[in-house]
Design an enzyme around this catalytic site. Structure first.
Site, PDB file in Angstrom:
ATOM      1  N   GLY A 153     -10.190 -13.164 -30.322  1.00  0.00           N
ATOM      2  CA  GLY A 153      -9.499 -14.380 -30.997  1.00  0.00           C
ATOM      3  C   GLY A 153      -8.853 -15.200 -30.318  1.00  0.00           C
ATOM      4  N   ILE A 155      -5.988 -14.793 -28.260  1.00  0.00           N
ATOM      5  CA  ILE A 155      -5.697 -14.418 -26.880  1.00  0.00           C
ATOM      6  C   ILE A 155      -6.722 -13.623 -26.062  1.00  0.00           C
ATOM      7  CG2 ILE A 155      -3.911 -12.559 -25.958  1.00  0.00           C
ATOM      8  CD1 ILE A 155      -2.171 -12.493 -28.467  1.00  0.00           C
ATOM      9  N   ARG A 176     -15.069  -8.004 -35.996  1.00  0.00           N
ATOM     10  CA  ARG A 176     -15.615  -7.896 -37.373  1.00  0.00           C
ATOM     11  C   ARG A 176     -16.436  -8.961 -37.830  1.00  0.00           C
ATOM     12  NH1 ARG A 176     -10.041  -7.756 -40.605  1.00  0.00           N
ATOM     13  NH2 ARG A 176      -9.722  -9.187 -39.115  1.00  0.00           N
ATOM     14  N   THR A 234      -2.961  -5.074 -24.591  1.00  0.00           N
ATOM     15  CA  THR A 234      -1.685  -5.540 -24.545  1.00  0.00           C
ATOM     16  C   THR A 234      -1.461  -5.948 -26.047  1.00  0.00           C
ATOM     17  OG1 THR A 234      -3.170  -7.690 -24.375  1.00  0.00           O
ATOM     18  CG2 THR A 234      -2.018  -6.941 -22.231  1.00  0.00           C
ATOM     19  N   ARG A 236      -1.364  -3.600 -29.370  1.00  0.00           N
ATOM     20  CA  ARG A 236      -0.487  -2.500 -29.907  1.00  0.00           C
ATOM     21  C   ARG A 236      -0.748  -0.999 -29.434  1.00  0.00           C
ATOM     22  NH1 ARG A 236       2.253  -6.182 -30.823  1.00  0.00           N
ATOM     23  NH2 ARG A 236       3.210  -7.037 -32.620  1.00  0.00           N
ATOM     24  N   GLU A 265       6.955   3.231 -28.417  1.00  0.00           N
ATOM     25  CA  GLU A 265       7.702   2.309 -27.574  1.00  0.00           C
ATOM     26  C   GLU A 265       9.300   2.436 -27.809  1.00  0.00           C
ATOM     27  OE1 GLU A 265       6.348  -1.867 -28.001  1.00  0.00           O
ATOM     28  OE2 GLU A 265       4.480  -1.411 -27.267  1.00  0.00           O
ATOM     29  N   HIS A 284       6.052  -4.046 -22.752  1.00  0.00           N
ATOM     30  CA  HIS A 284       5.830  -4.998 -23.975  1.00  0.00           C
ATOM     31  C   HIS A 284       6.388  -6.371 -23.704  1.00  0.00           C
ATOM     32  CE1 HIS A 284       4.566  -5.260 -28.497  1.00  0.00           C
ATOM     33  NE2 HIS A 284       4.538  -6.274 -27.747  1.00  0.00           N
ATOM     34  N   ILE A 285       5.985  -6.950 -22.327  1.00  0.00           N
ATOM     35  CA  ILE A 285       6.514  -8.382 -22.189  1.00  0.00           C
ATOM     36  C   ILE A 285       5.378  -9.529 -22.187  1.00  0.00           C
ATOM     37  CG2 ILE A 285       8.231  -7.564 -20.510  1.00  0.00           C
ATOM     38  CD1 ILE A 285       6.156  -8.288 -18.352  1.00  0.00           C
ATOM     39  N   GLY A 286       4.476  -9.014 -23.012  1.00  0.00           N
ATOM     40  CA  GLY A 286       3.260 -10.227 -23.195  1.00  0.00           C
ATOM     41  C   GLY A 286       3.663 -11.365 -23.493  1.00  0.00           C
TER      42      GLY A 286
END
Ligand code: DGY
Length: 325
Positions: A153, A155, A176, A234, A236, A265, A284-286
């Site tokens: 998608g 990202i 999908r 990156t 989940r 987390e 989790h600093i994306g």
């Protein structure tokens, strides 16, 4: 009208809300709110701007007076969307603005895993930078490798652009449904999930967490991946099985991993993954750049302002709430 915010958010979002004449209250304690605290704080609010909170059925049913919920995230797996929709509460998110920053993080993790960078840094801190050995500390080169994107998608496309531009990587993907725009842009090839596993030198995950993707990367799947490959997530944490990932790395089924998301987390400090040479983990600093977090706060504020003015929010997760209105 009143807006409750579950965290301190960037100034630009706050300013928009205040300029729209809204009364804003922010939770300033450095811990997650309990459900009871959230229900109590929302009891006098017309809108909720939520960052990092679980919004479950119990909360939503107790807060069904809310006119809108705006998430400070693109992901909405922490919200019971079905219940929000049944209660006719529009839920907004922040797609697009964080794609570049999150892809940068995926690229950073890929590089760090490929060159054992976090581990090498640790050796200096431990006073272990000693004798030069031509055969030690060897990483992987990425030039001409194949990048497999699971979830091409916004990202995933940004990550693929970076990898193609920097290393001339060949791009394959599994979704999908086909993403023809990205295929044209990146010369990307759609492949089956099995071929994605078999052919990728680096496999990067950019899909949403859903019942279909939860636990998708387990030992059986890691065993089908190309030997010597690197796994990047990156998106989940629950998309991969952490215990199985550790086993796949320890038994050298795959070569390395880069994670910005873990399960649970926060990750515990004694987690084995943190001490593995070919693994890079971030907390989790994306999306954590000043520009991106400000843009996310603005989108979240715009979602709230639109609904309170009687308009549809620009970025809506559950458009069904407007059907028939
Ligand atoms: C997102 O926007 O979904 C990020 O992962 C932050 O949670």
């Amino acid at each position: 009208m009143n807006v409750f915010i579950t965290r301190i958010i960037p100034e630009s979002g706050l300013r928009l809300l205040e300029e729209a004449g809204l009364q804003v209250k922010q939770w300033s304690q450095k811990r997650k709110m309990t459900r009871e605290e959230l229900i109590a704080e929302c009891s006098g609010a017309d809108a909720l701007l939520s960052a990092g909170q679980q919004l479950d059925r119990e909360f939503l049913e107790a807060s069904s007076h809310l006119k809108v919920i705006a998430l400070h995230s693109v992901g909405y797996d922490n919200v019971d969307i079905e219940t929000a929709t049944r209660l006719k509460i529009p839920v907004g998110n922040t797609p697009g603005v964080l794609s570049g920053a999150t892809a940068d993080t995926a690229f950073l993790l890929m590089m760090a895993a490929a060159r054992n960078a976090f581990h090498m840094h640790r050796t200096i801190i431990n006073g272990e930078w000693g004798f030069f050995e031509p055969t030690a500390n060897l990483g992987k080169e990425l030039n001409g490798c194949t990048l497999g994107v699971f979830g091409l998608g916004k990202i995933g496309t940004e990550m693929a652009k970076r990898c193609a531009g920097a290393f001339g990587m060949k791009i394959i993907y599994h979704n999908r449904s086909r993403n023809e725009e990205a295929e044209n842009l990146l010369d990307a090839t759609y492949v089956s999930f099995e071929d994605l596993l078999k052919q990728s030198d680096v496999l990067t995950v950019h899909t949403a967490l859903t019942p279909q993707t939860e636990g998708k990367f387990d030992l059986g799947v890691f065993k089908q991946m190309k030997s010597g490959s690197i796994f990047i997530n990156t998106a989940r944490g629950p998309i991969h099985n952490e215990h199985d990932l550790i086993e796949a790395l320890e038994s050298k089924i795959i070569w390395g991993a880069g994670l910005d998301v873990t399960n649970p987390e926060p990750m515990q400090a004694d987690n084995k993954l943190l001490m593995m040479p070919n693994v890079a983990v971030l907390p989790h600093i994306g999306s954590a750049t000043e520009g991106t977090r400000n843009a996310m706060a603005r989108l979240a504020a715009e979602n709230i302002i639109a609904v309170l003015k009687g308009e549809k929010p620009p970025f809506l997760v559950n458009p069904e709430v407007y059907i028939g209105l």
